[in-house]
Design a protein around this motif. Structure first.
Motif, PDB file in Angstrom:
ATOM      1  N   ALA A 146     -21.881  40.055  21.094  1.00 34.87           N
ATOM      2  CA  ALA A 146     -23.309  40.254  20.802  1.00 34.87           C
ATOM      3  C   ALA A 146     -23.580  41.674  20.326  1.00 34.87           C
ATOM      4  O   ALA A 146     -24.431  41.897  19.459  1.00 34.87           O
ATOM      5  CB  ALA A 146     -24.140  39.949  22.052  1.00 34.87           C
ATOM      6  N   ILE A 149     -22.604  41.919  16.619  1.00 38.65           N
ATOM      7  CA  ILE A 149     -23.595  41.253  15.775  1.00 38.65           C
ATOM      8  C   ILE A 149     -24.883  42.073  15.704  1.00 38.65           C
ATOM      9  O   ILE A 149     -25.501  42.216  14.645  1.00 38.65           O
ATOM     10  CB  ILE A 149     -23.900  39.842  16.305  1.00 38.65           C
ATOM     11  CG1 ILE A 149     -22.691  38.933  16.113  1.00 38.65           C
ATOM     12  CG2 ILE A 149     -25.101  39.243  15.600  1.00 38.65           C
ATOM     13  CD1 ILE A 149     -22.381  38.598  14.681  1.00 38.65           C
ATOM     14  N   SER A 150     -25.290  42.631  16.838  1.00 35.93           N
ATOM     15  CA  SER A 150     -26.520  43.440  16.867  1.00 35.93           C
ATOM     16  C   SER A 150     -26.408  44.648  15.950  1.00 35.93           C
ATOM     17  O   SER A 150     -27.329  44.965  15.196  1.00 35.93           O
ATOM     18  CB  SER A 150     -26.814  43.909  18.300  1.00 35.93           C
ATOM     19  OG  SER A 150     -27.053  42.810  19.141  1.00 35.93           O
ATOM     20  N   CYS A 153     -26.108  43.438  12.205  1.00 34.84           N
ATOM     21  CA  CYS A 153     -27.307  42.789  11.682  1.00 34.84           C
ATOM     22  C   CYS A 153     -28.514  43.720  11.682  1.00 34.84           C
ATOM     23  O   CYS A 153     -29.300  43.712  10.731  1.00 34.84           O
ATOM     24  CB  CYS A 153     -27.605  41.540  12.512  1.00 34.84           C
ATOM     25  SG  CYS A 153     -28.709  40.363  11.716  1.00 34.84           S
ATOM     26  N   GLY A 161     -32.301  44.401  18.401  1.00 34.95           N
ATOM     27  CA  GLY A 161     -31.371  43.295  18.172  1.00 34.95           C
ATOM     28  C   GLY A 161     -30.809  42.765  19.479  1.00 34.95           C
ATOM     29  O   GLY A 161     -30.690  41.551  19.679  1.00 34.95           O
ATOM     30  N   LYS A 162     -30.464  43.663  20.383  1.00 32.50           N
ATOM     31  CA  LYS A 162     -29.952  43.247  21.690  1.00 32.50           C
ATOM     32  C   LYS A 162     -31.002  42.438  22.448  1.00 32.50           C
ATOM     33  O   LYS A 162     -30.681  41.449  23.109  1.00 32.50           O
ATOM     34  CB  LYS A 162     -29.561  44.479  22.512  1.00 32.50           C
ATOM     35  CG  LYS A 162     -28.374  45.255  21.961  1.00 32.50           C
ATOM     36  CD  LYS A 162     -27.060  44.599  22.297  1.00 32.50           C
ATOM     37  CE  LYS A 162     -26.650  44.922  23.720  1.00 32.50           C
ATOM     38  NZ  LYS A 162     -25.288  44.428  24.029  1.00 32.50           N
ATOM     39  N   PHE A 165     -31.212  38.942  20.918  1.00 25.44           N
ATOM     40  CA  PHE A 165     -30.103  38.088  21.275  1.00 25.44           C
ATOM     41  C   PHE A 165     -30.123  37.687  22.744  1.00 25.44           C
ATOM     42  O   PHE A 165     -29.644  36.622  23.107  1.00 25.44           O
ATOM     43  CB  PHE A 165     -28.776  38.766  20.909  1.00 25.44           C
ATOM     44  CG  PHE A 165     -28.562  38.845  19.422  1.00 25.44           C
ATOM     45  CD1 PHE A 165     -29.032  37.849  18.580  1.00 25.44           C
ATOM     46  CD2 PHE A 165     -27.904  39.917  18.859  1.00 25.44           C
ATOM     47  CE1 PHE A 165     -28.839  37.908  17.220  1.00 25.44           C
ATOM     48  CE2 PHE A 165     -27.703  39.992  17.486  1.00 25.44           C
ATOM     49  CZ  PHE A 165     -28.177  38.973  16.663  1.00 25.44           C
ATOM     50  N   ARG A 169     -30.159  33.829  23.882  1.00 24.84           N
ATOM     51  CA  ARG A 169     -29.236  33.294  24.890  1.00 24.84           C
ATOM     52  C   ARG A 169     -30.010  32.469  25.919  1.00 24.84           C
ATOM     53  O   ARG A 169     -29.574  31.384  26.324  1.00 24.84           O
ATOM     54  CB  ARG A 169     -28.517  34.455  25.567  1.00 24.84           C
ATOM     55  CG  ARG A 169     -27.507  34.035  26.629  1.00 24.84           C
ATOM     56  CD  ARG A 169     -26.302  33.412  26.013  1.00 24.84           C
ATOM     57  NE  ARG A 169     -25.296  33.104  27.014  1.00 24.84           N
ATOM     58  CZ  ARG A 169     -24.354  32.202  26.864  1.00 24.84           C
ATOM     59  NH1 ARG A 169     -24.285  31.499  25.755  1.00 24.84           N
ATOM     60  NH2 ARG A 169     -23.468  31.980  27.808  1.00 24.84           N
ATOM     61  N   CYS A 252     -31.262  34.739  11.137  1.00 29.69           N
ATOM     62  CA  CYS A 252     -30.908  35.687  12.202  1.00 29.69           C
ATOM     63  C   CYS A 252     -30.447  34.917  13.440  1.00 29.69           C
ATOM     64  O   CYS A 252     -29.464  35.289  14.094  1.00 29.69           O
ATOM     65  CB  CYS A 252     -32.100  36.574  12.549  1.00 29.69           C
ATOM     66  SG  CYS A 252     -32.298  37.989  11.462  1.00 29.69           S
ATOM     67  N   LYS A 253     -31.147  33.832  13.746  1.00 27.90           N
ATOM     68  CA  LYS A 253     -30.736  32.983  14.865  1.00 27.90           C
ATOM     69  C   LYS A 253     -29.356  32.389  14.586  1.00 27.90           C
ATOM     70  O   LYS A 253     -28.484  32.365  15.465  1.00 27.90           O
ATOM     71  CB  LYS A 253     -31.744  31.843  15.066  1.00 27.90           C
ATOM     72  CG  LYS A 253     -33.131  32.253  15.505  1.00 27.90           C
ATOM     73  CD  LYS A 253     -33.997  31.009  15.612  1.00 27.90           C
ATOM     74  CE  LYS A 253     -35.430  31.324  16.030  1.00 27.90           C
ATOM     75  NZ  LYS A 253     -36.243  30.101  16.130  1.00 27.90           N
ATOM     76  N   TYR A 256     -26.417  34.754  14.971  1.00 24.91           N
ATOM     77  CA  TYR A 256     -26.106  34.982  16.375  1.00 24.91           C
ATOM     78  C   TYR A 256     -25.123  33.932  16.897  1.00 24.91           C
ATOM     79  O   TYR A 256     -24.089  34.262  17.479  1.00 24.91           O
ATOM     80  CB  TYR A 256     -27.384  34.955  17.204  1.00 24.91           C
ATOM     81  CG  TYR A 256     -27.138  34.874  18.692  1.00 24.91           C
ATOM     82  CD1 TYR A 256     -26.707  35.985  19.407  1.00 24.91           C
ATOM     83  CD2 TYR A 256     -27.311  33.677  19.382  1.00 24.91           C
ATOM     84  CE1 TYR A 256     -26.466  35.911  20.773  1.00 24.91           C
ATOM     85  CE2 TYR A 256     -27.082  33.590  20.739  1.00 24.91           C
ATOM     86  CZ  TYR A 256     -26.656  34.706  21.435  1.00 24.91           C
ATOM     87  OH  TYR A 256     -26.416  34.624  22.765  1.00 24.91           O
ATOM     88  N   HIS A 260     -21.229  34.824  17.472  1.00 29.12           N
ATOM     89  CA  HIS A 260     -21.208  35.254  18.865  1.00 29.12           C
ATOM     90  C   HIS A 260     -20.436  34.296  19.756  1.00 29.12           C
ATOM     91  O   HIS A 260     -19.415  34.646  20.332  1.00 29.12           O
ATOM     92  CB  HIS A 260     -22.654  35.400  19.348  1.00 29.12           C
ATOM     93  CG  HIS A 260     -22.791  35.651  20.817  1.00 29.12           C
ATOM     94  ND1 HIS A 260     -23.164  34.659  21.695  1.00 29.12           N
ATOM     95  CD2 HIS A 260     -22.589  36.753  21.568  1.00 29.12           C
ATOM     96  CE1 HIS A 260     -23.200  35.158  22.927  1.00 29.12           C
ATOM     97  NE2 HIS A 260     -22.852  36.420  22.874  1.00 29.12           N
TER      98      HIS A 260
END
Length: 420
Positions: A146, A149-150, A153, A161-162, A165, A169, A252-253, A256, A260
């Motif tokens: 994650a 990716i954060s 992205c 971003g964190k 995500f 989750r 964006c989803k 993830y 991820h």
């Protein structure tokens, strides 16, 4: 990006059905039909037909709509869930951002995240006086994935971003509480309170992403993050402003889940199998000593030299592919080999069965033997087209390069710095 991520979710929800499919295949063979209610399904695990599916065009096979409908809050109408023209347009915009030349530019942040993890684990062992300690790796590996990716992205908006995500989750857990692929589960409704929770999370995530997009519209940084590049891609491809916002939120989803879940699962299996086969740990450490620069670090130029790490990853993905199924729906009457598949029929291919067929891989098919990949995939088995850890056909995982590079870095650094 990857349709594999959706298949991964299906796998989590319906792991028992893997064995049911496998048992049926032993009884009736690699091709058979069945139905669930009014829905018709075709199970296809014949190597030549799998090869034919690889050559199908995007307008012929797509994601099964009756399944992806329930995943709409989690994936929107992004590239993992969409079909037809919408999918083609999204692929045109998103795919170039995951070509190898772009992925090489992300190596630095991948190394940074992996080194942060190894430092955390080293500090933990030191706090225990250097003794052997037990580390529950899965959660930390998810965090690293994650984290990468954060950073990739959202760049300078990394903390936001964190947060996004973290909420994604939570949304994933809320949606995947009930199995919905087969049987009566397919028609089970969520409670009103549960549905409201999902809708609330969906709106929160959308708001956070759109806030970040608004910041990006006036951002002129030279080193642009993935969000900026995809936003520009949408504008350059004449996506109108409202559709552009929806496109960004949904993908964006999708990024993830594609980048991820599957990577974290594969990394966990790598470490588990390496712990059981310490001789391969020793080989990786020896390779790292030769490949790394004077400071002991990895860069984009040294990654292709990690031959041992690559073989280990390929073997792990063979034995334990991140997703069990490849699922497709015929969007029109489609010819696959000698079989005519009517529009609306769903096709299922069981990856572990193909990856563990002794007629294809040899009598040692269930053993962990990375050396089988010393001459690549074509040298590892009789029929390379059945090695499909990243899916098959035109919807082959777009994030394949991203996932493999990240796995190489994470596994190489953990093994070279820590004993399992």
């Amino acid at each position: 990006m990857s349709a594999l991520a959706v298949d991964l979710i299906f796998n989590f929800l319906n792991s028992r059905n893997v064995y049911e499919f496998d048992l049926l295949a032993l009884i009736v063979g690699p091709i058979y039909t069945y139905s669930t209610g009014s829905k018709q399904h075709l199970y296809v695990n014949h190597p030549e037909l799998v090869k034919e599916m690889n050559h199908c065009i995007s307008s012929e096979l797509g994601k099964p709509s009756y399944i992806t409908k329930r995943l709409a809050p989690m994936l929107g109408n992004g590239i993992l869930r969409s079909n037809g023209h919408i999918w083609s347009q999204q692929r045109k915009i998103v795919a170039p951002e995951f070509f190898m030349d772009k992925v090489k530019g992300m190596v630095g942040l991948m190394v940074e995240s992996a080194e942060s993890l190894t430092s955390k684990w080293e500090a933990y062992t030191e706090s225990e006086g250097g003794k052997m300690v037990e580390i529950k790796a899965e959660k930390d590996l998810r965090s690293v994935s994650a984290d990468v990716i954060s950073k990739a992205c959202f760049g300078s908006s990394y903390l936001k971003g964190k947060e996004i995500f973290s909420k994604l989750r939570t949304l994933q857990k809320a949606i995947t509480k009930q199995s919905f692929l087969f049987g009566s589960h397919a028609f089970r409704l969520l409670s009103t309170g549960h549905q409201k929770k999902i809708e609330h999370l969906e709106k929160e995530i959308e708001t956070l992403i759109l806030e970040t997009v608004k910041e990006r519209e006036s951002d002129c940084e030279e080193n642009k993050d993935l969000l900026q590049l995809i936003l520009e891609g949408a504008v350059n491809n004449d996506v109108d402003k409202e559709s552009s916002k929806r496109f960004i939120v949904d993908n964006c989803k999708n990024i993830y889940f594609a980048g991820h879940e599957s990577t974290a699962v594969a990394a966990s299996w790598c470490l588990m199998l390496l712990a059981l086969h310490p001789q391969w740990q020793a080989r990786i450490r020896a390779e790292m000593a030769q490949v790394c620069d004077d400071n002991g670090g990895l860069d984009s130029d040294s990654l292709h030299k990690l031959k041992t790490v690559t073989m280990v990853i390929q073997e792990v993905l063979r034995l334990y592919p991140p997703a069990a199924f490849v699922s497709r729906e015929a969007l029109q009457d489609t010819q696959i080999g000698h079989i005519v598949v009517p529009k609306g029929v769903c096709l299922w291919t069981l990856i572990p069965t193909l990856h563990r067929d002794p007629n294809i891989w040899g009598p040692d098919v269930n053993e962990f033997k990375p050396e089988r990949f010393v001459n690549g995939i074509s040298g590892a088995c009789k029929l390379p087209q059945v090695y499909i850890p990243f899916g098959l056909g035109p919807r082959l995982c777009l994030g394949r390069n991203f996932a493999l590079v990240q796995l190489k870095i994470v596994i190489a650094l953990i093994v070279s710095k820590l004993d399992a």
